[in-house]
Design a protein around this motif. Sequence first.
Motif, PDB file in Angstrom:
ATOM      1  N   TYR A 138       1.010  -1.234   0.017  1.00 31.73           N
ATOM      2  CA  TYR A 138       0.040  -0.031   0.064  1.00 31.73           C
ATOM      3  C   TYR A 138       0.747   1.139  -0.067  1.00 31.73           C
ATOM      4  N   MET A 139       1.876   1.255   0.673  1.00 34.20           N
ATOM      5  CA  MET A 139       2.915   2.386   1.013  1.00 34.20           C
ATOM      6  C   MET A 139       3.527   2.599  -0.502  1.00 34.20           C
ATOM      7  N   GLU A 140       4.170   1.599  -1.050  1.00 32.88           N
ATOM      8  CA  GLU A 140       4.728   1.804  -2.323  1.00 32.88           C
ATOM      9  C   GLU A 140       3.780   2.319  -3.361  1.00 32.88           C
ATOM     10  N   LYS A 141       2.607   2.091  -3.426  1.00 33.36           N
ATOM     11  CA  LYS A 141       1.627   2.606  -4.297  1.00 33.36           C
ATOM     12  C   LYS A 141       1.136   4.105  -3.783  1.00 33.36           C
ATOM     13  N   GLY A 142       1.432   4.434  -2.624  1.00 33.02           N
ATOM     14  CA  GLY A 142       1.082   5.864  -2.260  1.00 33.02           C
ATOM     15  C   GLY A 142      -0.268   5.777  -1.443  1.00 33.02           C
ATOM     16  N   ALA A 148      -2.935   2.335   6.889  1.00 31.20           N
ATOM     17  CA  ALA A 148      -3.344   2.473   7.986  1.00 31.20           C
ATOM     18  C   ALA A 148      -4.248   1.665   8.564  1.00 31.20           C
ATOM     19  N   GLU A 149      -5.484   1.719   7.524  1.00 39.06           N
ATOM     20  CA  GLU A 149      -6.389   0.780   7.754  1.00 39.06           C
ATOM     21  C   GLU A 149      -6.178  -0.677   8.043  1.00 39.06           C
ATOM     22  N   VAL A 172       3.950   4.043   8.617  1.00 40.98           N
ATOM     23  CA  VAL A 172       2.827   4.585   7.969  1.00 40.98           C
ATOM     24  C   VAL A 172       2.695   6.075   8.063  1.00 40.98           C
ATOM     25  N   LYS A 173       2.727   6.473   9.499  1.00 39.01           N
ATOM     26  CA  LYS A 173       2.782   7.867   9.701  1.00 39.01           C
ATOM     27  C   LYS A 173       3.814   8.690   9.162  1.00 39.01           C
TER      28      LYS A 173
END
Length: 354
Positions: A138-142, A148-149, A172-173
Amino acid sequence: MSEAGREREGGLVPFLPSALAEAVAADWVLEFSCCCLCRYFVEECEAEFRRWRDVAQAVSNGFSKVTTHQKKMVYLCQLLIRIAEGKRLECHFENDTTISPLESALSFWTLLEREESKLNTLHEEIRRLIQIQVVAVYMEKGYYKEAAEVLERLFTDSESHKPLRMKLAAIVKSKDPYVPLLQSFSYSLLLSKVKSYVKLFLKENRTNFLLQAATKQVESEGGEVRVLQNKTLNVKEERENNLEAKQRPAEELRSTTDWLTGDISSRVRPPSKKGCRTSSVQRLKDLKNVEERGDDLPCSRRRQPWTYEEDKKLKSGVREFGVGNWTKILIHGDFNNRTSVMLKDRWRTLCKIK
């Protein structure tokens, strides 16, 4: 003999196996399809993997009730299918579209662990890697909100989960997908660990009736098995040689426990174009074929206009892998009918526009 019996004997009515015989045959097919799926997952043969994925899915769906003997094979097939699609967030296996492929894979890994007589370090490593990569993708995709969810869904309030949950929450933050934890416990490392588990499974399940029967049949028809085996070994050796150069340094394979007790304040930047270490090796066979026949593609395909989404994927790939690593960017970005040459030309165009 009855009229029905005479008709069957005369070939007018096809032979229908008993329910028990059909169940035994279906069990053999499940074993064989699971064996093939595992093999092609380990060897990274995408086309063959997808073919046996469909077979395994069809066979699994055909069971009205899965026996204890069949559970591990069904769960393993479902796990591998989801791991293979782990970076494609648009791919959904559950009715809930917020569930990513890797989050779905985690549920099947939990079921697999329940079927094990004894859990070892490898089981725990795979569980942690899946959990980390669910958030990392999820983070790689922005998608930081989604990251976070999913973090809230993944971890319970147990003390054993608290250290990793706190680490990931801080990551994540920070909205930084290039922290050491995510880089060291990467998707490629997850694939490597799952392959280790699959190899152990294949070693423990060598006896497969269909495979043994087919081997005897081929041997009786001229000994062609040896030729096929040599061909398979050559292909496998070539893949291993290609992947050897891309192996990650040993220091990046630290245990999850070390990272849980470490400091996450440090950050690393996206890999340079000479030192890219985080690339998925999925779809290499198909990409090779695309590159080889690139000049033969129809003009309409070669001149396909670039979309905003493709430009976005290209920019993201350059940030992650660096300029010049076009094949890696092509693998990671899942571009539609593009080659690495097309990516390079498009990047030049984007640079001129800027």
